[in-house]
Motif scaffolding. Structure first.
Motif, PDB file in Angstrom:
ATOM      1  N   ASN A  47       0.828  -1.205   0.000  1.00  0.00           N
ATOM      2  CA  ASN A  47       0.000   0.000   0.000  1.00  0.00           C
ATOM      3  C   ASN A  47       0.866   1.260   0.000  1.00  0.00           C
ATOM      4  O   ASN A  47       0.587   2.230  -0.723  1.00  0.00           O
ATOM      5  N   ILE A  48       1.926   1.233   0.799  1.00  0.00           N
ATOM      6  CA  ILE A  48       2.839   2.380   0.840  1.00  0.00           C
ATOM      7  C   ILE A  48       3.546   2.554  -0.496  1.00  0.00           C
ATOM      8  O   ILE A  48       3.774   3.681  -0.971  1.00  0.00           O
ATOM      9  N   LEU A  49       3.900   1.453  -1.128  1.00  0.00           N
ATOM     10  CA  LEU A  49       4.545   1.528  -2.440  1.00  0.00           C
ATOM     11  C   LEU A  49       3.630   2.160  -3.478  1.00  0.00           C
ATOM     12  O   LEU A  49       4.065   2.953  -4.321  1.00  0.00           O
ATOM     13  N   TYR A  50       2.343   1.807  -3.435  1.00  0.00           N
ATOM     14  CA  TYR A  50       1.390   2.404  -4.364  1.00  0.00           C
ATOM     15  C   TYR A  50       1.268   3.904  -4.120  1.00  0.00           C
ATOM     16  O   TYR A  50       1.237   4.707  -5.071  1.00  0.00           O
ATOM     17  N   LEU A  51       1.164   4.283  -2.853  1.00  0.00           N
ATOM     18  CA  LEU A  51       1.073   5.710  -2.524  1.00  0.00           C
ATOM     19  C   LEU A  51       2.331   6.449  -2.960  1.00  0.00           C
ATOM     20  O   LEU A  51       2.271   7.575  -3.476  1.00  0.00           O
ATOM     21  N   GLN A  52       3.469   5.819  -2.756  1.00  0.00           N
ATOM     22  CA  GLN A  52       4.738   6.423  -3.154  1.00  0.00           C
ATOM     23  C   GLN A  52       4.800   6.609  -4.665  1.00  0.00           C
ATOM     24  O   GLN A  52       5.222   7.671  -5.165  1.00  0.00           O
ATOM     25  N   ALA A  53       4.374   5.584  -5.414  1.00  0.00           N
ATOM     26  CA  ALA A  53       4.380   5.677  -6.879  1.00  0.00           C
ATOM     27  C   ALA A  53       3.438   6.776  -7.363  1.00  0.00           C
ATOM     28  O   ALA A  53       3.757   7.524  -8.308  1.00  0.00           O
ATOM     29  N   GLU A  54       2.295   6.882  -6.716  1.00  0.00           N
ATOM     30  CA  GLU A  54       1.338   7.922  -7.105  1.00  0.00           C
ATOM     31  C   GLU A  54       1.894   9.310  -6.818  1.00  0.00           C
ATOM     32  O   GLU A  54       1.728  10.245  -7.614  1.00  0.00           O
ATOM     33  N   LEU A  55       2.584   9.452  -5.689  1.00  0.00           N
ATOM     34  CA  LEU A  55       3.183  10.748  -5.357  1.00  0.00           C
ATOM     35  C   LEU A  55       4.308  11.103  -6.315  1.00  0.00           C
ATOM     36  O   LEU A  55       4.480  12.276  -6.686  1.00  0.00           O
ATOM     37  N   VAL A  56       5.076  10.110  -6.735  1.00  0.00           N
ATOM     38  CA  VAL A  56       6.142  10.367  -7.714  1.00  0.00           C
ATOM     39  C   VAL A  56       5.549  10.876  -9.019  1.00  0.00           C
ATOM     40  O   VAL A  56       6.062  11.823  -9.640  1.00  0.00           O
ATOM     41  N   SER A  57       4.454  10.276  -9.448  1.00  0.00           N
ATOM     42  CA  SER A  57       3.796  10.717 -10.688  1.00  0.00           C
ATOM     43  C   SER A  57       3.239  12.126 -10.542  1.00  0.00           C
ATOM     44  O   SER A  57       3.393  12.966 -11.451  1.00  0.00           O
ATOM     45  N   LEU A  58       2.599  12.406  -9.405  1.00  0.00           N
ATOM     46  CA  LEU A  58       2.062  13.748  -9.177  1.00  0.00           C
ATOM     47  C   LEU A  58       3.165  14.786  -9.093  1.00  0.00           C
ATOM     48  O   LEU A  58       3.021  15.913  -9.590  1.00  0.00           O
ATOM     49  N   GLU A  59       4.271  14.420  -8.458  1.00  0.00           N
ATOM     50  CA  GLU A  59       5.402  15.344  -8.352  1.00  0.00           C
ATOM     51  C   GLU A  59       5.951  15.681  -9.740  1.00  0.00           C
ATOM     52  O   GLU A  59       6.278  16.844 -10.036  1.00  0.00           O
ATOM     53  N   LYS A  60       6.052  14.690 -10.590  1.00  0.00           N
ATOM     54  CA  LYS A  60       6.560  14.908 -11.945  1.00  0.00           C
ATOM     55  C   LYS A  60       5.642  15.833 -12.725  1.00  0.00           C
ATOM     56  O   LYS A  60       6.098  16.750 -13.435  1.00  0.00           O
ATOM     57  N   ARG A  61       4.348  15.639 -12.586  1.00  0.00           N
ATOM     58  CA  ARG A  61       3.374  16.498 -13.269  1.00  0.00           C
ATOM     59  C   ARG A  61       3.439  17.922 -12.729  1.00  0.00           C
ATOM     60  O   ARG A  61       3.325  18.898 -13.489  1.00  0.00           O
ATOM     61  N   LEU A  62       3.603  18.049 -11.417  1.00  0.00           N
ATOM     62  CA  LEU A  62       3.668  19.380 -10.817  1.00  0.00           C
ATOM     63  C   LEU A  62       4.893  20.153 -11.308  1.00  0.00           C
ATOM     64  O   LEU A  62       4.794  21.344 -11.634  1.00  0.00           O
ATOM     65  N   ARG A  63       6.057  19.499 -11.324  1.00  0.00           N
ATOM     66  CA  ARG A  63       7.277  20.182 -11.769  1.00  0.00           C
ATOM     67  C   ARG A  63       7.152  20.636 -13.226  1.00  0.00           C
ATOM     68  O   ARG A  63       7.597  21.732 -13.594  1.00  0.00           O
ATOM     69  N   LYS A  64       6.533  19.814 -14.043  1.00  0.00           N
ATOM     70  CA  LYS A  64       6.337  20.174 -15.451  1.00  0.00           C
ATOM     71  C   LYS A  64       5.383  21.359 -15.578  1.00  0.00           C
ATOM     72  O   LYS A  64       5.629  22.295 -16.369  1.00  0.00           O
ATOM     73  N   CYS A  65       4.321  21.327 -14.791  1.00  0.00           N
ATOM     74  CA  CYS A  65       3.350  22.419 -14.825  1.00  0.00           C
ATOM     75  C   CYS A  65       3.960  23.711 -14.306  1.00  0.00           C
ATOM     76  O   CYS A  65       3.686  24.799 -14.834  1.00  0.00           O
ATOM     77  N   GLU A  66       4.782  23.614 -13.263  1.00  0.00           N
ATOM     78  CA  GLU A  66       5.445  24.807 -12.717  1.00  0.00           C
ATOM     79  C   GLU A  66       6.355  25.442 -13.771  1.00  0.00           C
ATOM     80  O   GLU A  66       6.413  26.686 -13.892  1.00  0.00           O
ATOM     81  N   LEU A  67       7.069  24.617 -14.497  1.00  0.00           N
ATOM     82  CA  LEU A  67       7.968  25.144 -15.525  1.00  0.00           C
ATOM     83  C   LEU A  67       7.193  25.849 -16.631  1.00  0.00           C
ATOM     84  O   LEU A  67       7.575  26.946 -17.074  1.00  0.00           O
ATOM     85  N   ILE A  68       6.091  25.255 -17.053  1.00  0.00           N
ATOM     86  CA  ILE A  68       5.280  25.864 -18.125  1.00  0.00           C
ATOM     87  C   ILE A  68       4.670  27.182 -17.654  1.00  0.00           C
ATOM     88  O   ILE A  68       4.696  28.195 -18.369  1.00  0.00           O
ATOM     89  N   ASP A  69       4.130  27.220 -16.443  1.00  0.00           N
ATOM     90  CA  ASP A  69       3.498  28.439 -15.928  1.00  0.00           C
ATOM     91  C   ASP A  69       4.520  29.549 -15.702  1.00  0.00           C
ATOM     92  O   ASP A  69       4.191  30.742 -15.859  1.00  0.00           O
ATOM     93  N   SER A  70       5.734  29.183 -15.320  1.00  0.00           N
ATOM     94  CA  SER A  70       6.754  30.223 -15.080  1.00  0.00           C
ATOM     95  C   SER A  70       7.172  30.931 -16.359  1.00  0.00           C
ATOM     96  O   SER A  70       7.735  32.035 -16.313  1.00  0.00           O
ATOM     97  N   GLN A  71       6.916  30.328 -17.501  1.00  0.00           N
ATOM     98  CA  GLN A  71       7.292  30.935 -18.790  1.00  0.00           C
ATOM     99  C   GLN A  71       6.199  31.828 -19.371  1.00  0.00           C
ATOM    100  O   GLN A  71       6.382  32.407 -20.432  1.00  0.00           O
ATOM    101  N   ASP A  72       5.065  31.934 -18.657  1.00  0.00           N
ATOM    102  CA  ASP A  72       3.968  32.800 -19.104  1.00  0.00           C
ATOM    103  C   ASP A  72       4.220  34.215 -18.583  1.00  0.00           C
ATOM    104  O   ASP A  72       3.665  34.634 -17.572  1.00  0.00           O
ATOM    105  N   LEU A  73       5.063  34.953 -19.278  1.00  0.00           N
ATOM    106  CA  LEU A  73       5.473  36.284 -18.813  1.00  0.00           C
ATOM    107  C   LEU A  73       4.378  37.327 -18.990  1.00  0.00           C
ATOM    108  O   LEU A  73       4.420  38.395 -18.363  1.00  0.00           O
ATOM    109  N   ASN A  74       3.416  37.092 -19.863  1.00  0.00           N
ATOM    110  CA  ASN A  74       2.378  38.078 -20.120  1.00  0.00           C
ATOM    111  C   ASN A  74       1.177  37.948 -19.179  1.00  0.00           C
ATOM    112  O   ASN A  74       0.327  38.836 -19.140  1.00  0.00           O
ATOM    113  N   GLY A  75       1.096  36.849 -18.449  1.00  0.00           N
ATOM    114  CA  GLY A  75      -0.044  36.632 -17.563  1.00  0.00           C
ATOM    115  C   GLY A  75       0.379  36.518 -16.107  1.00  0.00           C
ATOM    116  O   GLY A  75       1.522  36.823 -15.733  1.00  0.00           O
ATOM    117  N   LEU A  76      -0.571  36.062 -15.299  1.00  0.00           N
ATOM    118  CA  LEU A  76      -0.301  35.920 -13.862  1.00  0.00           C
ATOM    119  C   LEU A  76       0.358  34.598 -13.504  1.00  0.00           C
ATOM    120  O   LEU A  76       0.814  34.414 -12.376  1.00  0.00           O
TER     121      LEU A  76
END
Length: 306
Positions: A47-76
């Motif tokens: 169960n912990i392994l599943y939670l860990q794998a899910e968190l790794v996937s969410l972390e990867k998505r978050l870092r990618k989203c943060e990078l994309i949003d940081s490049q939006d210089l014309n918006g908020l």
């Protein structure tokens, strides 16, 4: 476990309980040391392994989203990584980064709770052989059917026919207070031999359990007396032997032998750590050496030339 009272009525009338889980639970209530259950260590880890794998996937998505949003210089969106306020206000617009942050927070709480619970469960000790054997025999008694449990969980504790077929991840909620190897041997092995010899027939019936038995506290008190006597006799025995031996080589051999005996006694009769064993052995050796030196100086051979 014996009791000094003459009332033989059990505190928990097992005869009034339905055969199966109710009666087994009642028996565990009478003897808390038999509260033996599975820890499901493998499932907990999975169960912990599943939670860990899910968190790794969410972390990867978050870092990618943060990078994309940081490049939006014309918006908020470029302010999300600089000011939490703007990130929190983006939730009304369904921004992906804010949703991911919230989802990760909830998943982290679930993951942390699972880790803490697993840490607590892994700290529970395993059951003693005596208590596990007691549960196996109780499941085979007439009161339980015998073998009244017929579900998939029936083989958890093993059986009298296959006592070693129990699940390897068993834990007990209340372990016995066996303070040393000798006490553990007495409470687990000696009791069985006393029952086989019929010594329990001389005991009074317990008011709580409805059967005769031996209290752990009484047995541990006996082992304490035995270890106290041995601890008192060892130095006297060593000095007595050294007094009548005149050969220095023999004396050194006796000192070494008694040091080994003392170390073995510390391992068997106490919960001494390795450092304690070395310290006691060195001190005991020094005392014997001092006695040998004093005895040699006062012996007739040392004064023969005067």
């Amino acid at each position: 476990m014996s009791d000094t009272t003459t009332n033989t009525t059990p505190a928990i009338p097992l005869q009034d309980l339905v055969t199966g889980y109710p009666k087994l639970a009642g028996q565990m209530g009478l003897i808390p040391e038999t509260t033996i259950f599975r820890s499901f260590a493998a499932l907990q880890a999975q169960n912990i392994l599943y939670l860990q794998a899910e968190l790794v996937s969410l972390e990867k998505r978050l870092r990618k989203c943060e990078l994309i949003d940081s490049q939006d210089l014309n918006g908020l969106k470029s302010l999300y990584s600089l000011d939490w306020y703007w990130l929190s206000q983006s939730g009304d617009d369904g921004e992906e980064q804010w949703k991911l942050v919230q989802q990760i927070g909830a998943k982290l709480r679930e993951y942390n709770e699972a880790l803490i619970q697993q840490n607590i469960i892994l700290a529970f000790p395993g059951p003693s052989k005596w208590d596990l054997n007691y549960v196996q025999h109780y499941l085979a008694t007439k009161d339980m059917g015998p073998l009244a449990l017929v579900g998939d969980d029936a083989p958890i504790w093993g059986s009298t026919k296959e006592p070693k077929s129990f699940c390897p991840d068993l834990i007990t909620l209340r372990p016995r207070h066996n303070e040393d190897t000798f006490s553990r041997w007495v409470t687990e092995r000696a009791i069985i031999k006393l029952f086989k010899c019929g010594c329990h027939r001389l005991m009074k019936v317990s008011r709580i359990h409805g059967v005769p038995g031996f209290k752990d506290s009484t047995l541990l008190q006996v082992t304490f007396w035995i270890t106290t006597v041995i601890a008192s006799l060892l130095p006297i025995a060593s000095i007595s032997v050294l007094y009548y031996v005149h050969s220095m080589l023999a004396k050194l051999a006796i000192i070494a032998t008694f040091n080994v005996v003392v170390s073995l006694c510390l391992m068997a009769f106490t919960t001494a750590k390795r450092l304690d064993v070395f310290a006691v052995a060195a001190t005991f050796s020094a005392v014997q050496a001092v006695f040998v030196g004093a005895n040699s100086n006062n012996s007739p051979c040392s004064n023969g030339g005067n």
